[in-house]
Design an enzyme around this catalytic site. Structure first.
Site, PDB file in Angstrom:
ATOM      1  N   GLY A  74     -28.118  -8.188 -24.071  1.00 32.61           N
ATOM      2  CA  GLY A  74     -27.365  -7.333 -23.162  1.00 32.61           C
ATOM      3  C   GLY A  74     -25.886  -7.672 -23.108  1.00 32.61           C
ATOM      4  CG  ASN A 154     -27.008  -9.039 -11.892  1.00 34.75           C
ATOM      5  OD1 ASN A 154     -26.123  -8.202 -11.696  1.00 34.75           O
ATOM      6  ND2 ASN A 154     -26.748 -10.317 -11.984  1.00 34.75           N
ATOM      7  CB  THR A 240     -29.938 -10.693 -41.809  1.00 33.44           C
ATOM      8  OG1 THR A 240     -29.169 -10.862 -43.006  1.00 33.44           O
ATOM      9  CG2 THR A 240     -31.385 -10.385 -42.172  1.00 33.44           C
ATOM     10  CB  CYS A 328     -25.273 -15.526 -16.101  1.00 35.01           C
ATOM     11  SG  CYS A 328     -26.369 -14.512 -17.097  1.00 35.01           S
TER      12      CYS A 328
END
Length: 396
Positions: A74, A154, A240, A328
């Protein structure tokens, strides 16, 4: 004596990976490991798996598969949306509008852009964490190129009027990005109906693996790359592909969508029971709105006269996993920027507790939390000089 009970109530921080999701991922670690950029048959299988995941995401948010771009999560999706739009469209203007309660992936990206010649308006919110549509309209100038407003907060669970915001932006020919990390898999989202131009999501918030996300980019939008290198993701995002993670994200979003309405109703009832029970504790306030404008699994309260970090430690000893805010920032000693933005003074904001519910949460879990929390709060208050001063003043 060790407590063997474990009640997980931090689903907003992360979810476990569902067994069905893991089962679908495993072959792409061990057998179907070909690089999708190669041309032999082993690689064609992995490319097909990525295409299927893209289709699953597109079906859930009502967009075209070609508008779905996989990212490392995110935060990367948020950074790409803001920096990519800003630098690709600076010939049109240098003004961005966001809010004071965004995730730090948005706020810190905005600070970076401010250091690079862009101007940012941070909209205030009311005591429930909602923006004013009038404030948004008044903030728009002829140099505004992007509005980025989160779908749902959040920390306090506030859901913003996304469709209304989208309509204003579309009418003014301004790009509209929403950080929907907390909402995807839990709220019904239609990017076409809501006039959303860019949307961020992360698999680990809806029972998928960590380290993989999506940025939806509406067709025809001019956006610079954030990651440069090879030609993966149709030349938009080098590196990748995380095939197993992408497969897991696709399966997880499909599963979440199948059960969305039923689970939303179940969690809303448990949430309201938990809120009502916690508010029985004296000098407790609910942060954020009630009812349909709040995420179904989100509870956030403040207990006066105590520290949130102390609550977490005592709850952990009782087997309850919770948070005092965003995952966080949980290592920070500063009060939540979200709680300060809704008008709470520092001393009250410090006493916050966030409990977020998920698909393994039961009514028995809620009952246990409601049994434990009041005694924990009382114990901490008895140790608090603030509580002692309050009682001496006779303000009981």
């Amino acid at each position: 004596m060790e407590n063997n009970k474990r009640i997980y109530m931090d689903y907003a921080a992360t979810t476990y990976t569902k067994p069905e999701v893991l089962e679908e991922m495993i072959p792409y670690f061990t057998q179907e490991f070909g690089n999708p950029s190669s041309i032999y048959s082993l690689s064609r299988g992995t490319k097909k798996a990525i295409d299927l995941a893209r289709e699953r995401v597109a079906k859930v948010i009502n967009c075209e598969p070609a508008e779905v771009f996989f990212t490392g999560g995110g935060s990367e999706a948020d950074n790409w949306a803001l920096k990519g739009i800003a630098f690709a469209n600076k010939h049109r203007g240098n003004h961005i509008i966001t809010t004071k309660i965004e995730h730090h992936a948005i706020l810190h990206a905005c600070e970076f852009l401010e250091r690079n010649g862009f101007e940012v308006t941070y909209l205030p919110v009311d005591e429930e964490g909602k923006i004013s549509i009038e404030d948004l309209k008044n903030a728009i100038t002829d140099k505004t190129i992007l509005v980025s407003i989160m779908y749902a907060n959040n920390e306090i669970g506030t859901i913003q009027p996304i469709k209304e915001i989208g309509e204003i932006c579309r009418e003014k020919r301004i790009f509209f990005h929403t950080d929907a990390v907390q909402a995807v898999g839990h709220e019904k989202i239609d990017v076409k109906d809501m006039k959303i131009d860019l949307l961020s999501m992360a698999a680990h918030k809806f029972y998928g693996p960590k380290g993989v996300g999506v940025l939806y980019i509406r067709k025809g939008i001019r956006i610079d790359n954030l990651v440069h290198g090879g030609g993966q993701e149709r030349g938009r995002r080098a590196g990748t592909e995380n095939i197993a993670g992408i497969v897991g994200l696709g399966k997880a979003i499909e599963l979440a969508n199948e059960n969305l309405e039923k689970e939303h109703e179940r969690l809303s009832k448990l949430r309201d029971k938990l809120i009502n029970g916690l508010l029985q504790v004296p000098y407790t306030r609910l942060n954020g709105p009630t009812g349909k404008d709040r995420l179904a699994g989100n509870v956030n309260v403040c207990f006066r006269f105590i520290e949130g970090e102390s609550i977490l430690l005592l709850l952990d000893a009782k087997g309850i996993c919770a948070s005092s805010g965003s995952a966080c920032t949980s290592g920070s000693l500063n009060p939540s920027h979200v709680l300060l933005a809704i008008g709470l003074p520092h001393e009250i904001a410090h006493g916050s507790l966030r409990l977020t519910l998920g698909d393994r949460t039961t009514e028995e879990d809620v009952d246990y939390v409601l049994e434990v929390v009041p005694s924990v709060v009382q114990r901490l208050r008895e140790m608090s000089p603030l509580w002692d001063d309050f009682l001496k003043k006779g303000d009981k």
